[in-house]
Design a protein around this motif. Sequence first.
Motif, PDB file in Angstrom:
ATOM      1  N   UNK A   1      75.280  97.913  14.532  1.00 36.87           N
ATOM      2  CA  UNK A   1      76.718  97.862  14.785  1.00 36.87           C
ATOM      3  C   UNK A   1      77.310  96.472  14.791  1.00 36.87           C
ATOM      4  N   UNK A   2      76.495  95.460  14.552  1.00 36.07           N
ATOM      5  CA  UNK A   2      76.993  94.084  14.625  1.00 36.07           C
ATOM      6  C   UNK A   2      77.940  93.761  13.472  1.00 36.07           C
ATOM      7  N   UNK A   3      77.717  94.384  12.307  1.00 36.40           N
ATOM      8  CA  UNK A   3      78.534  94.056  11.139  1.00 36.40           C
ATOM      9  C   UNK A   3      79.994  94.444  11.324  1.00 36.40           C
ATOM     10  N   UNK A   4      80.280  95.289  12.306  1.00 32.62           N
ATOM     11  CA  UNK A   4      81.675  95.652  12.573  1.00 32.62           C
ATOM     12  C   UNK A   4      82.500  94.423  12.938  1.00 32.62           C
ATOM     13  N   UNK A   5      81.845  93.412  13.482  1.00 39.31           N
ATOM     14  CA  UNK A   5      82.544  92.175  13.838  1.00 39.31           C
ATOM     15  C   UNK A   5      83.121  91.491  12.599  1.00 39.31           C
ATOM     16  N   UNK A   6      82.381  91.581  11.490  1.00 38.73           N
ATOM     17  CA  UNK A   6      82.854  90.964  10.255  1.00 38.73           C
ATOM     18  C   UNK A   6      84.108  91.660   9.755  1.00 38.73           C
ATOM     19  N   UNK A   7      84.151  92.967   9.932  1.00 38.59           N
ATOM     20  CA  UNK A   7      85.300  93.728   9.464  1.00 38.59           C
ATOM     21  C   UNK A   7      86.548  93.406  10.292  1.00 38.59           C
ATOM     22  N   UNK A   8      86.348  93.107  11.566  1.00 40.41           N
ATOM     23  CA  UNK A   8      87.471  92.879  12.465  1.00 40.41           C
ATOM     24  C   UNK A   8      87.830  91.410  12.613  1.00 40.41           C
ATOM     25  N   UNK A   9      86.900  90.516  12.265  1.00 41.84           N
ATOM     26  CA  UNK A   9      87.144  89.095  12.426  1.00 41.84           C
ATOM     27  C   UNK A   9      87.247  88.421  11.064  1.00 41.84           C
ATOM     28  N   UNK A  10      88.463  88.049  10.680  1.00 41.26           N
ATOM     29  CA  UNK A  10      88.667  87.374   9.403  1.00 41.26           C
ATOM     30  C   UNK A  10      87.989  86.007   9.396  1.00 41.26           C
ATOM     31  N   UNK A  11      87.970  85.343  10.548  1.00 42.34           N
ATOM     32  CA  UNK A  11      87.354  84.016  10.640  1.00 42.34           C
ATOM     33  C   UNK A  11      85.859  84.084  10.396  1.00 42.34           C
TER      34      UNK A  11
END
Length: 211
Positions: free
Chosen positions: A59-69
């Motif tokens: 579930x860590x990759x969800x951060x990439x989807x939500x964080x443009x930075x």
Amino acid sequence: MTLSLLLSFVGLCVLLSLTPGPDTFLVLRYSIADARPGIAAAVGSALGGMVWALVVAAGVAALLEQSATAYRLLKLIGGMYLLYLGIRALIDLRKQRKAGNETASAQGRAAAPASIRSAFTAGVISCLFNPKVGLFYLAVLPQFLSEVTFVNTLALGAIESAIAAIEMVLVAVLASRAVTLLRKPAVRDRLEQASAGILAALGIGTVASAA
């Protein structure tokens, strides 16, 4: 997961593997003189894909989807690495041309891509710093799962990585055999220039899009 969903996923992976990407050109670059470094790069890229599958399953990759930075930073690092590989390849080719006589130059070309460890490492790093792989797993894998679990997600990731590895290994073998059949230094130089230039161009494009 039903059999029809599994077959659909396999078909999608096969179609996507036929589309050249940074990993494919990286494998091609290492396969010009010998298939073994190219195969090592392919295996390294597949391992990087498995790491992404593991990250997505957690579930860590969800951060990439939500964080443009975070996405841009990862993309920027990956683009700079591809650019570095392309420039280094061009510099190495230029040094080989200045090596002296034709025998010394040929020996230099044979030795440079013979580092299986460096090819494997390049394959791993290239895939790990390509956020599109993680986002692909995050967006596509759940569509083929009747129940999204850690094990099921990881299993589909393993299937995709295996298919991609098979495709890239075939690229490595075919590329090395084609160069062996030609056995013309001028043709090999052109292929090395082209593959290095493509890697550098991909790196520039990735950095530009991230910026």
